[in-house]
Write a protein that holds these residues in place. Sequence first.
Motif, short mmCIF file in Angstrom:
data_model
loop_
_atom_site.label_atom_id
_atom_site.label_comp_id
_atom_site.label_asym_id
_atom_site.label_seq_id
_atom_site.Cartn_x
_atom_site.Cartn_y
_atom_site.Cartn_z
N PHE A 1 28.61 -12.46 -2.27
CA PHE A 1 28.61 -12.52 -0.80
C PHE A 1 27.58 -11.54 -0.25
O PHE A 1 27.29 -10.50 -0.87
N SER A 2 27.09 -11.85 0.94
CA SER A 2 26.16 -10.90 1.56
C SER A 2 26.80 -10.19 2.75
O SER A 2 26.20 -9.27 3.31
N GLY A 3 27.98 -10.63 3.14
CA GLY A 3 28.65 -9.96 4.25
C GLY A 3 30.16 -10.04 4.13
O GLY A 3 30.70 -10.93 3.45
N ILE A 4 30.83 -9.10 4.79
CA ILE A 4 32.30 -9.08 4.79
C ILE A 4 32.77 -8.82 6.22
O ILE A 4 32.09 -8.13 6.99
N ILE A 5 33.92 -9.40 6.55
CA ILE A 5 34.51 -9.15 7.88
C ILE A 5 35.79 -8.35 7.68
O ILE A 5 36.63 -8.69 6.84
N CYS A 6 35.91 -7.26 8.45
CA CYS A 6 37.15 -6.48 8.40
C CYS A 6 37.71 -6.31 9.81
O CYS A 6 37.00 -6.52 10.80
N HIS A 7 38.96 -5.92 9.89
CA HIS A 7 39.55 -5.60 11.19
C HIS A 7 39.20 -4.16 11.57
O HIS A 7 38.99 -3.31 10.68
N GLY A 8 39.17 -3.92 12.86
CA GLY A 8 38.86 -2.58 13.34
C GLY A 8 40.09 -1.76 13.69
O GLY A 8 40.06 -0.52 13.64
N PHE A 9 41.20 -2.44 14.00
CA PHE A 9 42.38 -1.70 14.49
C PHE A 9 43.00 -0.80 13.44
O PHE A 9 43.81 0.06 13.76
N VAL A 10 42.62 -0.99 12.16
CA VAL A 10 43.17 -0.16 11.09
C VAL A 10 42.62 1.26 11.10
O VAL A 10 43.16 2.15 10.46
N GLY A 11 41.51 1.46 11.84
CA GLY A 11 41.00 2.82 11.99
C GLY A 11 39.75 3.12 11.20
O GLY A 11 39.33 2.36 10.32
N ARG A 12 39.17 4.28 11.59
CA ARG A 12 37.85 4.67 11.10
C ARG A 12 37.71 4.68 9.57
O ARG A 12 36.76 4.16 9.01
N ASP A 13 38.70 5.29 8.86
CA ASP A 13 38.55 5.44 7.41
C ASP A 13 38.56 4.09 6.69
O ASP A 13 37.80 3.87 5.75
N SER A 14 39.41 3.19 7.17
CA SER A 14 39.47 1.87 6.52
C SER A 14 38.21 1.06 6.80
O SER A 14 37.68 0.38 5.92
N VAL A 15 37.71 1.13 8.04
CA VAL A 15 36.47 0.42 8.38
C VAL A 15 35.32 1.00 7.55
O VAL A 15 34.52 0.27 6.96
N LEU A 16 35.30 2.32 7.47
CA LEU A 16 34.23 3.00 6.72
C LEU A 16 34.22 2.57 5.24
O LEU A 16 33.15 2.40 4.64
N ALA A 17 35.39 2.36 4.67
CA ALA A 17 35.47 1.93 3.26
C ALA A 17 34.75 0.59 3.09
O ALA A 17 34.02 0.39 2.11
N CYS A 18 34.94 -0.32 4.04
CA CYS A 18 34.27 -1.63 3.95
C CYS A 18 32.78 -1.49 4.21
O CYS A 18 31.96 -2.09 3.51
N VAL A 19 32.43 -0.69 5.22
CA VAL A 19 31.01 -0.52 5.56
C VAL A 19 30.26 0.09 4.38
O VAL A 19 29.20 -0.40 3.97
N GLU B 1 26.33 -6.56 4.39
CA GLU B 1 26.65 -6.19 5.78
C GLU B 1 28.15 -6.24 6.01
O GLU B 1 28.88 -7.00 5.34
N CYS B 2 28.59 -5.45 6.97
CA CYS B 2 30.01 -5.45 7.34
C CYS B 2 30.15 -5.70 8.84
O CYS B 2 29.53 -5.01 9.66
N TYR B 3 30.95 -6.70 9.18
CA TYR B 3 31.23 -7.03 10.59
C TYR B 3 32.69 -6.71 10.88
O TYR B 3 33.57 -6.97 10.07
N VAL B 4 32.91 -6.18 12.07
CA VAL B 4 34.26 -5.74 12.44
C VAL B 4 34.78 -6.61 13.59
O VAL B 4 34.08 -6.82 14.58
N VAL B 5 36.00 -7.12 13.43
CA VAL B 5 36.61 -7.91 14.51
C VAL B 5 36.96 -6.96 15.65
O VAL B 5 37.74 -6.01 15.47
N THR B 6 36.37 -7.20 16.82
CA THR B 6 36.73 -6.38 17.98
C THR B 6 37.81 -7.06 18.80
O THR B 6 38.67 -6.40 19.38
N GLU B 7 37.70 -8.38 18.84
CA GLU B 7 38.63 -9.14 19.68
C GLU B 7 38.63 -10.57 19.16
O GLU B 7 37.57 -11.13 18.91
N MET B 8 39.79 -11.17 19.00
CA MET B 8 39.82 -12.51 18.42
C MET B 8 39.65 -13.57 19.51
O MET B 8 39.62 -13.25 20.70
N SER B 9 39.48 -14.83 19.06
CA SER B 9 39.07 -15.87 20.00
C SER B 9 40.23 -16.72 20.53
O SER B 9 40.06 -17.46 21.49
N HIS B 10 41.39 -16.62 19.90
CA HIS B 10 42.52 -17.48 20.30
C HIS B 10 43.23 -16.90 21.53
O HIS B 10 43.05 -15.71 21.86
N PRO B 11 44.03 -17.71 22.23
CA PRO B 11 44.69 -17.23 23.47
C PRO B 11 45.53 -15.97 23.26
O PRO B 11 45.52 -15.06 24.08
#
Length: 211
Positions: free
Chosen positions: A80-98, A107-117
Motif C-alpha cells: 500500500f502507499s497510504g493508510i487511513i487512521c482515526h484522529g479521535f484516538v489522540g496524538r500518540d496513536s496518530v503519530l504511530a501511523c504517520v 502517506e497517512c490520512y486522518v479522518v477528521t469528520e465522516m460523511s454519513h448523517p
Amino acid sequence: MTDIILALDVSTGKDALSIAKKTAPFIDAIKIGYPLVLAAGLEIANQLSDEGLPLIADFKVADIPNTSRLIAEEVFSHGFSGIICHGFVGRDSVLACVETAHDHGGECYVVTEMSHPGAVDFFHGGIAERIAGLVCETNADGIIAPATRPERTSLLRTLIGTKKILSPGVGAQGGDPAAIASIVDGIIVGRAIYEAKDPGSAAEEYSRFRT
Ligand code: C5P
C-alpha cells in the motif's frame, strides 16, 4: 489537482480485480478496506497492484500506538502507499501511523469528520477542528473530510492549509462532485462506480472532475 479514488468495497477478489481493470484508465488510486480484505485477504492488495495505481488502506485505524504501528507495518509490507487512521484516538496513536507510513515512504490520512448523517453526533462541536490541528502537529499528509458537507470541508481546508483532502460521500451518499472538486485533492467514489451496470463508463463520467 483533483484525483478520482475508487472505493473498492466489493466482497470478492474476482469482482475487485475485474472492476479495477475496467476502471483503471479513469481513476488515480484505489482504496480498499474491511469489506474486501475480510472477504479476500490482504493478499488482494498484491494482485490489485498489477494495475499500477496507488493503493490506500482504509482500516480507519483507531487503537493504542503499539497496535496501530503493527497494523500500519502490515499494511505497508503489502504494497500500500497510504493508510487511513482515526484522529479521535489522540496524538500518540496518530503519530504511530504517520511515522510508520513515512518510514515506508507512504502517506497517512486522518479522518477528521465522516460523511454519513450520524457523523454530526460526535464530530461537530469542535472535535473535527481539533483533529485538523492534530494533523498539522503530527505531520500527517492529509485528512478525510465529507463531500456531503462541502461547507465543513471548506472550513477544514482553512485549518490544514495545503495538506491533502480526500473526500468521500459522492454519489451514493448524495455528495455532488461539482460542489467539492475544487476544494479537495481527491474525490472518493464507491457504489456509484462499482455498482454501476458499466463500472468503466461510470468511472469515465467521474473522471470529468479530474484536474
Ligand atoms: O459507496 P460510497 O461512495 O458511499 O463509499 C464511500 C467510501 O468512503 C466507503 O469506503 C466508506 O467506508 C468511506 N468513507 C466514508 N466516509 C468517511 C470515511 C470513509 O464514506 N468519512
